[in-house]
Design a protein around this motif. Structure first.
Motif, mmCIF file in Angstrom:
data_model
loop_
_atom_site.group_PDB
_atom_site.id
_atom_site.type_symbol
_atom_site.label_atom_id
_atom_site.label_comp_id
_atom_site.label_asym_id
_atom_site.label_seq_id
_atom_site.Cartn_x
_atom_site.Cartn_y
_atom_site.Cartn_z
ATOM 1 N N LEU A 1 -31.691 -12.334 -25.966
ATOM 2 C CA LEU A 1 -30.294 -11.855 -25.095
ATOM 3 C C LEU A 1 -30.648 -10.614 -25.296
ATOM 4 C CD1 LEU A 1 -27.315 -12.422 -24.862
ATOM 5 C CD2 LEU A 1 -27.155 -11.192 -27.346
ATOM 6 N N ARG A 2 -30.783 -9.282 -25.860
ATOM 7 C CA ARG A 2 -31.322 -7.767 -25.491
ATOM 8 C C ARG A 2 -32.305 -8.037 -24.301
ATOM 9 N NH1 ARG A 2 -27.645 -5.215 -27.931
ATOM 10 N NH2 ARG A 2 -28.624 -4.697 -30.032
ATOM 11 N N VAL A 3 -33.624 -8.333 -24.277
ATOM 12 C CA VAL A 3 -34.308 -8.316 -22.762
ATOM 13 C C VAL A 3 -32.847 -8.541 -21.627
ATOM 14 C CG1 VAL A 3 -36.254 -9.213 -21.620
ATOM 15 C CG2 VAL A 3 -36.145 -8.821 -24.401
ATOM 16 N N ARG A 4 -32.593 -10.100 -21.977
ATOM 17 C CA ARG A 4 -31.740 -10.180 -20.744
ATOM 18 C C ARG A 4 -30.597 -9.672 -20.312
ATOM 19 N NH1 ARG A 4 -31.078 -15.140 -22.290
ATOM 20 N NH2 ARG A 4 -29.178 -15.002 -23.276
ATOM 21 N N SER A 5 -29.677 -9.206 -21.653
ATOM 22 C CA SER A 5 -27.902 -8.579 -21.677
ATOM 23 C C SER A 5 -28.797 -7.012 -22.179
ATOM 24 C CB SER A 5 -28.036 -9.305 -21.839
ATOM 25 O OG SER A 5 -26.771 -10.240 -21.509
ATOM 26 N N PRO A 6 -29.966 -5.970 -21.597
ATOM 27 C CA PRO A 6 -29.382 -5.159 -22.350
ATOM 28 C C PRO A 6 -28.144 -4.232 -22.971
ATOM 29 C CG PRO A 6 -31.162 -4.958 -20.856
ATOM 30 C CD PRO A 6 -30.325 -5.622 -20.555
ATOM 31 N N GLU A 7 -26.882 -4.401 -22.309
ATOM 32 C CA GLU A 7 -25.973 -3.811 -22.778
ATOM 33 C C GLU A 7 -25.245 -5.418 -23.860
ATOM 34 O OE1 GLU A 7 -25.027 -7.059 -19.798
ATOM 35 O OE2 GLU A 7 -26.335 -5.476 -19.973
ATOM 36 N N ALA A 8 -25.751 -5.444 -24.264
ATOM 37 C CA ALA A 8 -24.845 -7.097 -25.398
ATOM 38 C C ALA A 8 -24.647 -6.196 -26.446
ATOM 39 C CB ALA A 8 -26.010 -7.719 -25.451
ATOM 40 N N SER A 9 -23.190 -6.473 -27.145
ATOM 41 C CA SER A 9 -22.760 -6.663 -27.791
ATOM 42 C C SER A 9 -23.525 -6.149 -29.602
ATOM 43 C CB SER A 9 -21.495 -6.418 -28.074
ATOM 44 O OG SER A 9 -21.199 -7.563 -28.471
ATOM 45 N N ASP A 10 -23.281 -5.439 -30.084
ATOM 46 C CA ASP A 10 -24.201 -5.779 -31.295
ATOM 47 C C ASP A 10 -23.440 -7.259 -31.970
ATOM 48 O OD1 ASP A 10 -25.844 -3.665 -31.405
ATOM 49 O OD2 ASP A 10 -24.608 -2.379 -33.018
ATOM 50 N N ASP A 11 -22.136 -7.712 -31.633
ATOM 51 C CA ASP A 11 -21.748 -8.537 -32.634
ATOM 52 C C ASP A 11 -22.317 -10.309 -31.694
ATOM 53 O OD1 ASP A 11 -19.359 -7.571 -34.536
ATOM 54 O OD2 ASP A 11 -18.611 -7.830 -32.973
ATOM 55 N N ALA A 12 -22.631 -9.975 -30.457
ATOM 56 C CA ALA A 12 -23.155 -10.874 -29.672
ATOM 57 C C ALA A 12 -24.733 -11.184 -30.231
ATOM 58 C CB ALA A 12 -23.066 -10.567 -28.518
ATOM 59 N N VAL A 13 -25.117 -10.205 -30.580
ATOM 60 C CA VAL A 13 -26.927 -10.089 -30.869
ATOM 61 C C VAL A 13 -27.085 -10.921 -32.404
ATOM 62 C CG1 VAL A 13 -28.747 -8.628 -31.746
ATOM 63 C CG2 VAL A 13 -27.745 -8.869 -29.333
ATOM 64 N N LEU A 14 -26.239 -10.598 -33.082
ATOM 65 C CA LEU A 14 -25.739 -10.832 -34.482
ATOM 66 C C LEU A 14 -24.867 -12.536 -34.472
ATOM 67 C CD1 LEU A 14 -25.600 -10.995 -37.801
ATOM 68 C CD2 LEU A 14 -23.448 -10.280 -37.652
ATOM 69 N N LYS A 15 -24.215 -12.142 -33.045
ATOM 70 C CA LYS A 15 -24.097 -14.291 -32.607
ATOM 71 C C LYS A 15 -25.375 -14.746 -32.702
ATOM 72 C CE LYS A 15 -20.941 -17.043 -30.459
ATOM 73 N NZ LYS A 15 -20.467 -17.390 -29.532
ATOM 74 N N ALA A 16 -25.643 -13.933 -31.984
ATOM 75 C CA ALA A 16 -27.349 -15.157 -31.249
ATOM 76 C C ALA A 16 -28.218 -15.140 -32.558
ATOM 77 C CB ALA A 16 -27.957 -14.772 -30.342
ATOM 78 N N ARG A 17 -28.530 -14.303 -33.747
ATOM 79 C CA ARG A 17 -29.241 -13.735 -34.777
ATOM 80 C C ARG A 17 -28.851 -15.438 -35.376
ATOM 81 N NH1 ARG A 17 -32.368 -9.903 -37.126
ATOM 82 N NH2 ARG A 17 -33.321 -10.752 -38.528
ATOM 83 N N LYS A 18 -27.797 -15.865 -36.046
ATOM 84 C CA LYS A 18 -27.346 -17.354 -36.666
ATOM 85 C C LYS A 18 -26.945 -19.008 -35.753
ATOM 86 C CE LYS A 18 -24.065 -13.573 -39.770
ATOM 87 N NZ LYS A 18 -23.336 -13.121 -40.464
ATOM 88 N N MET A 19 -26.731 -18.340 -35.106
ATOM 89 C CA MET A 19 -27.242 -19.771 -34.541
ATOM 90 C C MET A 19 -27.953 -20.893 -34.204
ATOM 91 S SD MET A 19 -26.370 -19.172 -30.159
ATOM 92 C CE MET A 19 -25.001 -19.362 -29.003
ATOM 93 N N PRO A 20 -29.040 -20.633 -34.776
ATOM 94 C CA PRO A 20 -30.886 -21.888 -35.276
ATOM 95 C C PRO A 20 -29.889 -21.995 -36.548
ATOM 96 C CG PRO A 20 -31.760 -19.895 -34.363
ATOM 97 C CD PRO A 20 -30.169 -19.327 -34.450
ATOM 98 N N LEU A 21 -28.619 -21.358 -37.396
ATOM 99 C CA LEU A 21 -29.020 -21.461 -39.071
ATOM 100 C C LEU A 21 -27.291 -22.901 -39.427
ATOM 101 C CD1 LEU A 21 -28.847 -17.623 -40.499
ATOM 102 C CD2 LEU A 21 -31.137 -19.366 -39.865
ATOM 103 N N ARG A 22 -27.487 -23.219 -37.773
ATOM 104 C CA ARG A 22 -25.963 -24.003 -38.166
ATOM 105 C C ARG A 22 -25.661 -25.420 -38.445
ATOM 106 N NH1 ARG A 22 -22.949 -22.453 -32.184
ATOM 107 N NH2 ARG A 22 -24.866 -22.266 -31.504
ATOM 108 N N ALA A 23 -26.946 -25.350 -38.740
ATOM 109 C CA ALA A 23 -27.740 -27.193 -39.172
ATOM 110 C C ALA A 23 -29.327 -26.870 -39.745
ATOM 111 C CB ALA A 23 -28.035 -27.430 -37.904
ATOM 112 N N PRO A 24 -29.592 -28.048 -40.372
ATOM 113 C CA PRO A 24 -31.173 -27.647 -41.078
ATOM 114 C C PRO A 24 -31.496 -28.036 -40.211
ATOM 115 C CG PRO A 24 -29.423 -29.482 -42.275
ATOM 116 C CD PRO A 24 -28.648 -28.824 -41.022
ATOM 117 N N LEU A 25 -31.474 -28.481 -38.793
ATOM 118 C CA LEU A 25 -32.524 -28.606 -38.498
ATOM 119 C C LEU A 25 -32.458 -28.862 -36.831
ATOM 120 C CD1 LEU A 25 -35.597 -30.951 -38.034
ATOM 121 C CD2 LEU A 25 -34.249 -32.438 -37.572
ATOM 122 N N LEU A 26 -33.173 -28.388 -36.425
ATOM 123 C CA LEU A 26 -32.913 -27.910 -35.209
ATOM 124 C C LEU A 26 -33.999 -29.311 -34.341
ATOM 125 C CD1 LEU A 26 -31.653 -25.856 -36.120
ATOM 126 C CD2 LEU A 26 -32.038 -24.934 -33.768
#
Length: 188
Positions: free
Chosen positions: A66-91
């Motif tokens: 996300l930071r590479v694609r959108s350097p202006e991304a907010s810290d909240d957006a980056v944190l949300k991206a970081r937590k995405m894979p934790l929404r389920a025990p398996l991806l």
């Protein structure tokens, strides 16, 4: 579970928790996926499973991406991206590996992989598991694709999140086929 009941009542489940599927359940899901229609027997699919601490590593990659694609991304957006894979025990990362073929165009190969992903979703539901197929910006992100080891002829079609459903499953909406089906007679 009866086949038609399964197909008529499968729903996407977004609230997922532990436990993750067992290795036997996962094996059945992939066996079902591999039964997808496959013109030319090209087997244009590949899957990555991500669980445990690897989900946290994927989250860090998504945040970097996300930071590479959108350097202006907010810290909240980056944190949300970081937590995405934790929404389920398996991806499960669904990957299309499009191959040059004189009779099977790339679009048909991508459709075959989509059918394989649907087979995986149906097999999860048949075993009492919850699953949801998510796409979004990370499915189309070259930085993330490279970090996951995809080659130039591969593309991510999405991420299937799988786990134990949390709460009651919603009821599938009743759709009327007449709204989507018409007869073509060949006359104007």
């Amino acid at each position: 579970m009866e086949a038609l009941d399964l197909m008529l009542n499968r729903v996407s489940v977004t609230r997922l928790t532990d436990p993750a599927p067992t290795s036997a359940q996962l094996d059945l899901m992939f066996r079902a996926a591999l039964r997808a229609p496959d013109h030319g027997q090209l087997r244009p699919w590949r899957f990555l499973t991500i669980q445990g601490e690897a989900r946290e590593r994927l989250g860090r990659l998504m945040a970097e991406s996300l930071r590479v694609r959108s350097p202006e991304a907010s810290d909240d957006a980056v944190l949300k991206a970081r937590k995405m894979p934790l929404r389920a025990p398996l991806l499960v990362v669904v990957i299309a590996r499009v191959q040059p073929h004189p009779k099977v165009p790339g679009s048909e190969q991508v459709l075959a992989v989509s059918c394989a992903a649907h087979g995986l979703l149906l097999a999860a539901h048949a075993q009492g598991l919850g699953a949801v197929w998510r796409t979004g910006e990370f499915s189309y992100d070259p930085y993330l694709a490279k970090a996951l080891g995809l080659t130039g002829d591969e593309q991510i079609l999405g991420f299937i999140y799988i786990g134990t459903p949390e709460g009651t499953l919603r009821t599938a909406p009743a759709l009327e086929p007449k709204q989507f089906v018409s007869e073509w007679t060949g006359s104007n």
